[in-house]
Design an enzyme around this catalytic site. Structure first.
Site, PDB file in Angstrom:
ATOM      1  N   ASP A   1       0.270  16.821  13.054  1.00  0.00           N
ATOM      2  CA  ASP A   1       1.000  16.632  11.652  1.00  0.00           C
ATOM      3  C   ASP A   1      -0.110  16.277  10.551  1.00  0.00           C
ATOM      4  O   ASP A   1      -0.222  15.555   9.535  1.00  0.00           O
ATOM      5  CB  ASP A   1       1.775  15.196  11.525  1.00  0.00           C
ATOM      6  CG  ASP A   1       2.707  15.063  10.323  1.00  0.00           C
ATOM      7  OD1 ASP A   1       2.929  15.968   9.718  1.00  0.00           O
ATOM      8  OD2 ASP A   1       3.153  13.795  10.110  1.00  0.00           O
TER       9      ASP A   1
ATOM     10  N   LEU B   1       0.888  -1.326   0.069  1.00  0.00           N
ATOM     11  CA  LEU B   1       0.113  -0.123   0.015  1.00  0.00           C
ATOM     12  C   LEU B   1       0.714   1.237  -0.027  1.00  0.00           C
ATOM     13  O   LEU B   1       0.297   2.383  -0.554  1.00  0.00           O
ATOM     14  CB  LEU B   1      -0.913  -0.092   1.248  1.00  0.00           C
ATOM     15  CG  LEU B   1      -1.894  -1.054   1.245  1.00  0.00           C
ATOM     16  CD1 LEU B   1      -2.641  -1.102   2.736  1.00  0.00           C
ATOM     17  CD2 LEU B   1      -3.087  -0.843   0.153  1.00  0.00           C
TER      18      LEU B   1
END
Ligand code: ADP
Length: 309
Positions: free
Chosen positions: A155, A38
Site C-alpha cells: 500500500d 493528528l
C-alpha cells in the site's frame, strides 16, 4: 485501564492508562496524556500522546474495539501489529508499544510531526528533482530492508510516507502488508490503493510479489514530480483500465528531465520481472546526476522549493 475524561476549565484532559504487571507480581499503571489530533484512518483515530512518566511524545493510533466486530478487520489489525512490531529501520515508523482496555486498542508509534508527502504535495503542488531524489533514496532504504525481511508493503502511496520533526522520511501503515513464508511464494489477494495498484494485483490470477512495491514507487515518483498520479481519473474503473493498458502521459506544461522520464517508464512496466530492482533504481542516472543527494531536506521545503545553491 479506562480512558478518563477530566474537565479542567474549558480544556478537556484525556488520560489513558495501561495496567502492567511487574516481574514481582505487583500491578502498576502507565499513564499517557492524549494531545493534538493528528488524523483519521479507516479504523483508527490518531493523536499525539505523552508518556507521563518519561515525557516522551508519541503518536497513538486508537482503534475502537466496536469497529472490530468483523473477523476480517480483527485479523487485519493482528497482522498489521505482528508485522510492524518486527521491523526496525531508520526509514520506517518505529513501532513502540501496543496495549488495550475494554474499549480500545492503542498502538503507540514514533511521532511524525511533519505529516505525509501527500499533504506536502497538496501544499507545494510538485517537488523539485533534488527533493525527489532525496525522498526516493530514503524510500529505497526502507524497501530494501522490508523486502530483505520478506515483507511486501502493498500500500505504498504518498499518504503512507511520513516526515518526522527532523524531516526524515518514515514509511508507515502496514495494514495491507504481508510476509512471504517461502521463496517464490505468490500472493493473490486484491489489495492496495486504486491509483497506486500494480497491474498484476488487478489480475488476481497470476499472483504478485515484491515487484508490486516497485510499481507503486514508480507511481509515487511520477506523482512527486508531476503533482498527481499517472493513472488518476474521476472513477476507479477507468483508473484500473488505464493501469491495465499502461496508459499515461507526461504533461507538456511540467518540465522534467529525460532521466526522470526514463526511470518512471522503466518502472511502470506491465511485466513485473522487467521492472528494475531497488539497486538498479539507485544506480539509475536519475539518482546519479552528479551532485550528492542530501540525507534530509530543510524544514523550509515544507512550504517552498529549496533555494538553488
Ligand atoms: P488507518 O490504518 O486506520 O488508515 P492510519 O495509519 O492511516 O490509520 O492513520 C490515520 C492518520 O493518522 C494518518 O493519515 C496520519 O494523519 C496520522 N498518523 C498515523 N501515524 C502517524 C504517526 N506515526 N505520526 C503522526 N501522524 C500519524
Amino acid at each position: 485501564m479506562d480512558e478518563k475524561n477530566t474537565a479542567e476549565s474549558s480544556e478537556q484532559v484525556v488520560i489513558f492508562e495501561e495496567k502492567i504487571t511487574k516481574v514481582n507480581g505487583e500491578v502498576g499503571i502507565k499513564r499517557y496524556q492524549r494531545g493534538k489530533f493528528l488524523g483519521k484512518g479507516g479504523f483508527a483515530k490518531c493523536y499525539e500522546a505523552t508518556n507521563l512518566e518519561t515525557k516522551k511524545v508519541l503518536a497513538a493510533k486508537i482503534i475502537a474495539k466496536s469497529s472490530l466486530t468483523k473477523n476480517r478487520a480483527r485479523q487485519k489489525l493482528i497482522s498489521e501489529i505482528k508485522i510492524h512490531k518486527s521491523l526496525q529501520n531508520t526509514n520506517i515508523v518505529q513501532f513502540e508499544h501496543v496495549f488495550e482496555d475494554h474499549e480500545n486498542v492503542y498502538i503507540l508509534l514514533e511521532l511524525c510531526s511533519n505529516q505525509t508527502l501527500n499533504e506536502l504535495i497538496k501544499r507545494r503542488k510538485r517537488l523539485t528533482e533534488i527533493e525527489v531524489q532525496c525522498y526516493v533514496a530514503q524510500i529505497i532504504n526502507s524497501l530494501k530492508y522490508l523486502h530483505a525481511s520478506n515483507v511486501i508493503h502493498r500500500d505504498l502511496k504518498l499518504g503512507n510516507l511520513f516526515l518526522n520533526k527532523s524531516m526524515e522520511l518514515k514509511l508507515g501503515d502496514f495494514g495491507l502488508a504481508t510476509k512471504l513464508e517461502f521463496e517464490g511464494e505468490k500472493k493473490r489477494t486484491i489489495c492496495g490503493t486504486p491509483n497506486y495498484i500494480a497491474p498484476e494485483v488487478l489480475d488476481g490470477k497470476v499472483g504478485h510479489s515484491f515487484e508490486v512495491d516497485v510499481w507503486s514507487l514508480g507511481v509515487m515518483i511520477y506523482a512527486m514530480l508531476i503533482g498527481k498520479p499517472p493513472f488518476e481519473t474521476p472513477d476507479v474503473k477507468t483508473t484500473y483500465r488505464k493501469i491495465r493498458l499502461n496508459s499515461y502521459t507526461f504533461p507538456e506544461h511540467v518540465l522534467i528531465s529525460d532521466s526522470a522520464k526514463n526511470l518512471i517508464t522503466r518502472i511502470l512496466n506491465l511485466d513485473p520481472v522487467k521492472r528494475p530492482t531497488l539497486d538498479e533504481i539507485m544506480s539509475h542516472p536519475f539518482m546519479n546526476t552528479g551532485g550528492s543527494i542530501p540525507k534530509t531536506l530543510p524544514l523550509s521545503t515544507l512550504a517552498c522549493p529549496p533555494s538553488a545553491s
